[in-house]
Write a protein that holds these residues in place. Structure first.
Motif: not given
Length: 266
Positions: A178, A187, A190
């Motif tokens: 990640e 984020l 991923h």
């Protein structure tokens, strides 16, 4: 008178000669017996009765080698495997002569995955993100082989040399990578590589040094090298939604060094 003296002298010389010859023969027989006994003792010191079979167990360190141990990001086949451990619940053979036998060997090796090295390459090319990698599980290799064994017996230590092949089963751990934005903490990247399990042919050779602790038990010093190649089927998940499958040819080389206990069977 002179004739009698000569006769007596001749008889005395003959008797003396016979006596000396008998005396020499007695000592020759004694020397032969002593040498034979000494040889028997030396042979007894050097050799011992032949054992029909051996069974042992051991544990120790396992060292990955070659591409399996590589953390070079330029090599797509790098395994990022760190030094691990192994245990063996089966190290045995049955002899069919003084020096030869056939045996079975089973070993389980386990290695941690070098997550820091795996994520560094992404950190280098995308410095605006902070990358973190982790795994669910470890590299695990089970090797079951049949072997031809050459045994060199001795009253203090036996040496066993084995070479053979069989089947290896590899567990590749699930790997997650990640990347989060350094400024916002969101984020941004991923990637999950799913666990993969594969079975293929494994080859190897090794050696035992067995120090005799008594009439039955041995202190076992074990060393083994094993090698296998297989194609891993890997399921990839990108951005939490995009799925993709790939095949990865992977080579595995390992060296196990350990200590254990064994039983000699007559």
């Amino acid at each position: 008178m002179r004739a009698r003296s000569l006769t007596i002298l001749c008889l005395g010389l003959c008797l003396f000669s016979i006596t000396e010859d008998a005396h020499a023969q007695v000592f020759d027989y004694a020397d032969d017996a002593r040498l034979k006994g000494r040889g028997a003792d030396l042979d007894k010191d050097r050799y011992r009765p032949i054992d029909d079979a051996f069974f042992g167990m051991s544990a120790g360190v396992s060292i990955p080698m070659g591409q399996f141990a590589s953390d070079d990001f330029r090599n797509p086949f790098s395994g990022y495997a760190e030094n691990g451990f192994y245990f063996s619940l089966l190290n045995g053979f049955q002899k069919f002569g003084r020096h030869f036998g056939v045996g079975l060997n089973w070993q389980r090796s386990q290695y941690a995955f070098n997550n820091d090295a795996f994520s560094q390459i992404y950190q280098r090319f995308l410095p605006q993100l902070s990358f973190q990698s982790w795994t669910e599980g470890s590299w695990i290799i089970n090797g079951f082989t049949g072997n031809l064994v050459i045994n060199v017996p001795h009253r203090i230590i036996d040496v066993d040399v084995r070479v053979g092949g069989g089947f290896g089963r590899v567990f590749r751990p699930e790997i997650t990578l990640e990347g989060t934005d350094r400024n916002t903490g969101f984020l941004s990247y991923h990637w999950v590589q799913g666990q993969s399990i594969q079975t293929d042919v494994i080859l190897g050779f090794g050696m035992n040094g067995r120090i005799h602790l008594g009439k039955t038990f041995d202190l076992l010093l074990q060393w083994d090298y094993q090698r296998m190649s297989t194609t891993m089927d890997i399921d990839n998940l990108y951005a939490l939604s995009i799925q993709e499958s790939e095949e990865l040819d992977q080579q595995f080389e390992l060296c196990n060094i350990g200590i254990g206990l064994g039983v000699r069977i007559d």
